[in-house]
Design an enzyme around this catalytic site. Structure first.
Site, PDB file in Angstrom:
ATOM      1  N   LYS A  34      12.096  -0.892   0.672  1.00 37.73           N
ATOM      2  CA  LYS A  34      12.950   0.169   1.195  1.00 37.73           C
ATOM      3  C   LYS A  34      12.304   0.838   2.413  1.00 37.73           C
ATOM      4  CE  LYS A  34      14.702   1.221  -3.458  1.00 37.73           C
ATOM      5  NZ  LYS A  34      15.563   0.095  -3.442  1.00 37.73           N
ATOM      6  N   CYS A  35      11.880   0.020   3.350  1.00 33.93           N
ATOM      7  CA  CYS A  35      11.114   0.477   4.510  1.00 33.93           C
ATOM      8  C   CYS A  35      11.841   0.066   5.786  1.00 33.93           C
ATOM      9  CB  CYS A  35       9.729  -0.178   4.433  1.00 33.93           C
ATOM     10  SG  CYS A  35       8.678   0.029   5.881  1.00 33.93           S
ATOM     11  N   GLY A  36      11.583   0.765   6.865  1.00 36.55           N
ATOM     12  CA  GLY A  36      12.157   0.390   8.150  1.00 36.55           C
ATOM     13  C   GLY A  36      11.736  -1.005   8.593  1.00 36.55           C
ATOM     14  N   THR A  38      11.339  -3.536   6.410  1.00 39.64           N
ATOM     15  CA  THR A  38      11.727  -4.483   5.364  1.00 39.64           C
ATOM     16  C   THR A  38      12.403  -5.728   5.933  1.00 39.64           C
ATOM     17  OG1 THR A  38      11.892  -2.735   3.704  1.00 39.64           O
ATOM     18  CG2 THR A  38      13.123  -4.747   3.255  1.00 39.64           C
TER      19      THR A  38
END
Length: 157
Positions: A34-36, A38
């Site tokens: 759930k990361c920029g 990803t």
């Protein structure tokens, strides 16, 4: 101690020594769902597919230490990676890449890297490139995409 002496935990909680990857070019990445960054899973999978037949392997290590961006169970993380990005490279059990519970692998990587030696992991998707002899050749910060390191991987193959 060398890289190949280190044991890591597979998603099914089975221990494996990195010895299993001796004589391969390895890219180790701390990941998050759930990361920029990803979307880099897609680029990592492309890189893996392009070079896997030439003894290249990517090892993904989920980490929930950065804004809790990988809160799921190992099973949920693996399912997410496979369903959303078609990940086929090995993913391992969630671990900590910094702090008092830092995994032995990341202690080793940070101590022995020629770039940013001794500097802690700043964010998800930092990458360590390792040659066939188990030597860490380079460390890439999160914003460096898999496409941007493709030539460096190819040189080692």
């Amino acid at each position: 101690m060398n890289l190949y002496d280190i044991e890591v935990m597979k998603m099914n909680n089975e221990k494996i020594k990195l010895e299993a990857y001796r004589n391969k070019v390895i890219l180790i990445v701390n990941t998050a769902s759930k990361c920029g960054f990803t979307k880099q899973f897609g680029g990592l999978e492309e890189l893996y597919k392009k070079f896997k037949d030439r003894d290249f392997i990517i090892l993904g290590f989920p980490c929930n230490q950065f804004l809790k961006q990988d809160p799921g169970t190992n099973e949920e993380i693996l399912e997410f990676c496979q369903l959303n990005f078609g990940v086929t490279f090995p993913m391992f059990a969630k671990l900590e890449v910094r702090g008092k519970n830092q995994n032995e692998l990341y202690k080793y990587l940070i101590k022995h890297t020629p770039v940013l030696t001794g500097k802690s992991i700043k964010w998800n998707f930092e990458k360590f490139l390792i040659n066939r002899d188990g030597e860490i050749i380079n460390r890439f910060v999160s914003k460096v995409t898999p496409k941007e390191i493709e030539l460096e991987v190819e040189k080692l193959l």
